[in-house]
Design a protein around this motif. Structure first.
Motif, PDB file in Angstrom:
ATOM      1  N   ILE B  65       0.406  -0.943  -0.064  1.00  0.00           N
ATOM      2  CA  ILE B  65      -0.138   0.132  -0.094  1.00  0.00           C
ATOM      3  C   ILE B  65       0.867   1.269   0.288  1.00  0.00           C
ATOM      4  O   ILE B  65       2.283   1.100   0.467  1.00  0.00           O
ATOM      5  CB  ILE B  65      -1.200  -0.121   1.580  1.00  0.00           C
ATOM      6  CG1 ILE B  65       0.084  -0.154   3.025  1.00  0.00           C
ATOM      7  CG2 ILE B  65      -1.912  -1.479   0.991  1.00  0.00           C
ATOM      8  CD1 ILE B  65      -0.794   0.447   3.750  1.00  0.00           C
ATOM      9  N   HIS B  66       0.502   2.307  -0.310  1.00  0.00           N
ATOM     10  CA  HIS B  66       1.248   3.691  -0.252  1.00  0.00           C
ATOM     11  C   HIS B  66       0.527   4.659   0.856  1.00  0.00           C
ATOM     12  O   HIS B  66      -0.725   3.994   0.689  1.00  0.00           O
ATOM     13  CB  HIS B  66       1.216   4.500  -1.600  1.00  0.00           C
ATOM     14  CG  HIS B  66       0.007   4.344  -2.024  1.00  0.00           C
ATOM     15  ND1 HIS B  66      -0.758   3.662  -3.577  1.00  0.00           N
ATOM     16  CD2 HIS B  66      -0.373   5.992  -2.723  1.00  0.00           C
ATOM     17  CE1 HIS B  66      -1.098   4.194  -3.821  1.00  0.00           C
ATOM     18  NE2 HIS B  66      -1.207   5.523  -4.319  1.00  0.00           N
ATOM     19  N   LYS B  67       0.796   5.134   1.221  1.00  0.00           N
ATOM     20  CA  LYS B  67      -0.050   6.920   2.411  1.00  0.00           C
ATOM     21  C   LYS B  67      -0.022   7.869   1.260  1.00  0.00           C
ATOM     22  O   LYS B  67       1.244   8.225   0.920  1.00  0.00           O
ATOM     23  CB  LYS B  67       1.020   6.501   2.821  1.00  0.00           C
ATOM     24  CG  LYS B  67       1.739   8.097   4.409  1.00  0.00           C
ATOM     25  CD  LYS B  67       1.167   7.571   5.441  1.00  0.00           C
ATOM     26  CE  LYS B  67       3.251   7.992   5.389  1.00  0.00           C
ATOM     27  NZ  LYS B  67       3.785   7.692   6.645  1.00  0.00           N
ATOM     28  N   ILE B  68      -1.118   8.468   1.483  1.00  0.00           N
ATOM     29  CA  ILE B  68      -0.806   9.564   1.375  1.00  0.00           C
ATOM     30  C   ILE B  68      -1.397  10.944   2.344  1.00  0.00           C
ATOM     31  O   ILE B  68      -2.397  10.272   3.172  1.00  0.00           O
ATOM     32  CB  ILE B  68      -2.081  10.225   0.198  1.00  0.00           C
ATOM     33  CG1 ILE B  68      -2.082   9.056  -1.073  1.00  0.00           C
ATOM     34  CG2 ILE B  68      -2.142  11.612  -0.728  1.00  0.00           C
ATOM     35  CD1 ILE B  68      -3.176   7.999  -1.040  1.00  0.00           C
ATOM     36  N   LEU B  69      -1.380  12.200   2.176  1.00  0.00           N
ATOM     37  CA  LEU B  69      -1.143  12.844   3.390  1.00  0.00           C
ATOM     38  C   LEU B  69      -2.624  13.727   3.148  1.00  0.00           C
ATOM     39  O   LEU B  69      -2.758  14.500   2.358  1.00  0.00           O
ATOM     40  CB  LEU B  69      -0.368  13.528   4.107  1.00  0.00           C
ATOM     41  CG  LEU B  69       0.737  12.704   4.928  1.00  0.00           C
ATOM     42  CD1 LEU B  69       1.708  13.490   4.909  1.00  0.00           C
ATOM     43  CD2 LEU B  69       0.651  12.213   5.653  1.00  0.00           C
ATOM     44  N   ASN B  92       3.781   7.366  -8.827  1.00  0.00           N
ATOM     45  CA  ASN B  92       3.950   8.192  -9.733  1.00  0.00           C
ATOM     46  C   ASN B  92       2.782   8.615  -9.718  1.00  0.00           C
ATOM     47  O   ASN B  92       3.155   9.690 -11.205  1.00  0.00           O
ATOM     48  CB  ASN B  92       5.736   8.839  -9.533  1.00  0.00           C
ATOM     49  CG  ASN B  92       5.627   7.412 -10.874  1.00  0.00           C
ATOM     50  OD1 ASN B  92       4.643   6.538 -11.285  1.00  0.00           O
ATOM     51  ND2 ASN B  92       6.718   7.553 -11.538  1.00  0.00           N
ATOM     52  N   HIS B  93       1.848   8.360  -8.870  1.00  0.00           N
ATOM     53  CA  HIS B  93       0.515   9.612  -9.524  1.00  0.00           C
ATOM     54  C   HIS B  93       0.041  10.644  -8.642  1.00  0.00           C
ATOM     55  O   HIS B  93       0.133  10.458  -7.732  1.00  0.00           O
ATOM     56  CB  HIS B  93      -0.752   8.095 -10.039  1.00  0.00           C
ATOM     57  CG  HIS B  93      -0.933   7.398  -8.436  1.00  0.00           C
ATOM     58  ND1 HIS B  93      -0.498   6.581  -8.084  1.00  0.00           N
ATOM     59  CD2 HIS B  93      -1.576   7.655  -8.074  1.00  0.00           C
ATOM     60  CE1 HIS B  93      -0.111   5.794  -6.835  1.00  0.00           C
ATOM     61  NE2 HIS B  93      -1.537   6.514  -6.917  1.00  0.00           N
ATOM     62  N   VAL B  94      -0.975  10.969  -9.762  1.00  0.00           N
ATOM     63  CA  VAL B  94      -1.387  12.017  -8.851  1.00  0.00           C
ATOM     64  C   VAL B  94      -2.555  11.860  -7.801  1.00  0.00           C
ATOM     65  O   VAL B  94      -3.217  10.641  -8.457  1.00  0.00           O
ATOM     66  CB  VAL B  94      -1.880  13.259 -10.151  1.00  0.00           C
ATOM     67  CG1 VAL B  94      -2.998  14.536  -9.745  1.00  0.00           C
ATOM     68  CG2 VAL B  94      -1.128  13.649 -10.663  1.00  0.00           C
ATOM     69  N   HIS B  95      -2.482  12.619  -6.728  1.00  0.00           N
ATOM     70  CA  HIS B  95      -3.628  12.595  -6.050  1.00  0.00           C
ATOM     71  C   HIS B  95      -4.578  13.694  -6.090  1.00  0.00           C
ATOM     72  O   HIS B  95      -4.293  14.793  -6.465  1.00  0.00           O
ATOM     73  CB  HIS B  95      -3.466  12.060  -3.911  1.00  0.00           C
ATOM     74  CG  HIS B  95      -2.451  10.722  -4.248  1.00  0.00           C
ATOM     75  ND1 HIS B  95      -1.631  10.431  -4.531  1.00  0.00           N
ATOM     76  CD2 HIS B  95      -2.854   9.652  -4.747  1.00  0.00           C
ATOM     77  CE1 HIS B  95      -0.690   9.256  -4.061  1.00  0.00           C
ATOM     78  NE2 HIS B  95      -1.754   8.632  -4.494  1.00  0.00           N
ATOM     79  N   PHE B  96      -6.113  12.759  -5.888  1.00  0.00           N
ATOM     80  CA  PHE B  96      -6.852  14.356  -5.155  1.00  0.00           C
ATOM     81  C   PHE B  96      -7.628  14.105  -4.712  1.00  0.00           C
ATOM     82  O   PHE B  96      -8.069  13.360  -3.850  1.00  0.00           O
ATOM     83  CB  PHE B  96      -7.839  14.411  -6.800  1.00  0.00           C
ATOM     84  CG  PHE B  96      -9.419  15.298  -6.658  1.00  0.00           C
ATOM     85  CD1 PHE B  96      -8.625  16.404  -7.466  1.00  0.00           C
ATOM     86  CD2 PHE B  96     -10.192  14.953  -6.241  1.00  0.00           C
ATOM     87  CE1 PHE B  96      -9.727  17.487  -8.428  1.00  0.00           C
ATOM     88  CE2 PHE B  96     -11.110  15.840  -6.320  1.00  0.00           C
ATOM     89  CZ  PHE B  96     -11.049  17.444  -6.967  1.00  0.00           C
ATOM     90  N   TYR B 105      -8.702  10.303  -4.237  1.00  0.00           N
ATOM     91  CA  TYR B 105      -9.057   9.525  -4.932  1.00  0.00           C
ATOM     92  C   TYR B 105      -7.421   9.542  -5.797  1.00  0.00           C
ATOM     93  O   TYR B 105      -6.434  10.253  -5.754  1.00  0.00           O
ATOM     94  CB  TYR B 105      -9.111  10.380  -6.232  1.00  0.00           C
ATOM     95  CG  TYR B 105     -11.008  10.410  -5.419  1.00  0.00           C
ATOM     96  CD1 TYR B 105     -11.651   9.324  -6.104  1.00  0.00           C
ATOM     97  CD2 TYR B 105     -11.121  11.200  -5.457  1.00  0.00           C
ATOM     98  CE1 TYR B 105     -13.135   9.430  -6.034  1.00  0.00           C
ATOM     99  CE2 TYR B 105     -12.803  11.963  -4.533  1.00  0.00           C
ATOM    100  CZ  TYR B 105     -13.493  10.794  -5.301  1.00  0.00           C
ATOM    101  OH  TYR B 105     -15.015  11.093  -5.256  1.00  0.00           O
ATOM    102  N   CYS B 106      -6.964   8.348  -6.160  1.00  0.00           N
ATOM    103  CA  CYS B 106      -5.380   7.674  -6.642  1.00  0.00           C
ATOM    104  C   CYS B 106      -5.945   7.948  -8.330  1.00  0.00           C
ATOM    105  O   CYS B 106      -7.061   7.357  -9.094  1.00  0.00           O
ATOM    106  CB  CYS B 106      -5.076   6.682  -6.446  1.00  0.00           C
ATOM    107  SG  CYS B 106      -4.440   6.243  -4.386  1.00  0.00           S
ATOM    108  N   LEU B 107      -5.353   8.898  -9.177  1.00  0.00           N
ATOM    109  CA  LEU B 107      -5.361   9.351 -10.174  1.00  0.00           C
ATOM    110  C   LEU B 107      -4.517   8.071 -10.653  1.00  0.00           C
ATOM    111  O   LEU B 107      -3.934   9.116 -11.174  1.00  0.00           O
ATOM    112  CB  LEU B 107      -5.652  10.350 -10.584  1.00  0.00           C
ATOM    113  CG  LEU B 107      -6.257  11.953  -9.393  1.00  0.00           C
ATOM    114  CD1 LEU B 107      -7.047  13.205 -10.270  1.00  0.00           C
ATOM    115  CD2 LEU B 107      -7.579  10.690 -10.559  1.00  0.00           C
TER     116      LEU B 107
END
Ligand code: ZN
Ligand code: ZN
Ligand code: ZN
Ligand code: ZN
Lengths: 151, 151
Positions: B65-69, B92-96, B105-107
């Motif tokens: 998994i990966h973490k997004i703040l 290396n994708h953009v998050h919204f 959202y993982c874009l």
DNA sequence: TCTTATATTGCAACAAAGTTGCATGATGTG
DNA sequence: CACATCATGCAACTTTGTTGCAATATAAGA
């Protein structure tokens, strides 16, 4: 030098108080963003933790400073350059977070590039953080390697 | 369906336990990232808060998994697609991050663009988060406006 | 300068998220 | 089935963020 900060506070209709001037002079002097805990340590215990919290919150709302979250999600603050105000921050520059010294640099000259987002989504702000090793830490590492070579 | 998760755990030499399988099935089912508090609520009190914390930490280290703040600096987690592993994440994708429903959202289809960083700085990872209103929330807002027009 | 309304601060108290140590229990291997 | 090792639960604690309220400082007007 203090005049600059005083007129900044006046511009935003904020009362000129010692804690606020301290915060401004500390943030202005540094070229990296500063976390609240670090600010606390630098200012000393003359200023309460909560006061500091509220000063930072007010400054952010007024467009005097902007917030950047570091690796751990802790808020760091840096002076807004030029023309931010209460109604819109224009801090659309890239930030660099060093994974060694943990400093966050405002790369004021580097704009966040535009991207296409899926239709239906509306973007208001973007955040771009680059993680890696800063110049200072790179040089330190080099020096360390060189000194080992000499032995 | 569980087979997928079991082989995923085997691949990373992790023991197959109920809490881990729960976490995987929850994360896999959602198209948005999930915070630890939300996960806690979804799994229920069968699984301890600390256990969940350690599962997420392990999964992140293994590249599962990966973490997004999010806006508040709270960690949210999403399944890594394809080919991440212990040694390098390629998320290396953009998050919204929707400022209304707070979903992240993982874009997956939108790559983070390259930028030039100052010489002396070395970048290892980049993070790109776009803040705004997601498709669902936009549509809800539209419906609301329309229903008011009709009256 | 004195007075007063209001902005600001300090203190206490709490909430949320992250983190560690240790004993107990589950898992997989031979 | 036994044993080594991994994983979990519980307790305890740290850090950061947050609110309410009383005390105090500031700015503006008399
Ligand atoms: Zn550094
Ligand atoms: Zn900045
Ligand atoms: Zn939304
Ligand atoms: Zn993602």
């Amino acid at each position: 030098m203090n005049k600059e900060f005083i007129s900044l506070l006046e511009k935003h209709q904020l009362r000129k108080t010692a804690p606020r001037l301290s915060v401004l002079s500390i943030l202005k002097a540094k070229n990296t963003a500063t976390s609240q805990p670090d600010l606390e340590a630098m200012i000393g215990k003359d200023v309460d933790r909560v006061t500091l919290y509220r000063i930072l919150k007010t400054f952010e709302e007024k467009g005097i400073i902007h917030k950047i979250l570091d690796l751990n999600g802790t808020a760091n603050y840096a002076i807004c350059h030029s023309s931010c105000n209460e109604h819109d921050h224009k801090d659309n520059h890239v930030h660099f977070n060093c994974t060694v010294c943990l400093h966050i640099y405002c790369l004021d000259n580097i704009q966040i590039p535009d991207i296409k987002i899926p239709s239906g989504f509306v973007s208001h702000t973007t955040n771009f953080v680059s993680y890696g090793i800063c110049e200072k830490c790179s040089k330190k590492a080099e020096q360390y390697v060189n000194s080992n070579d000499e032995e």
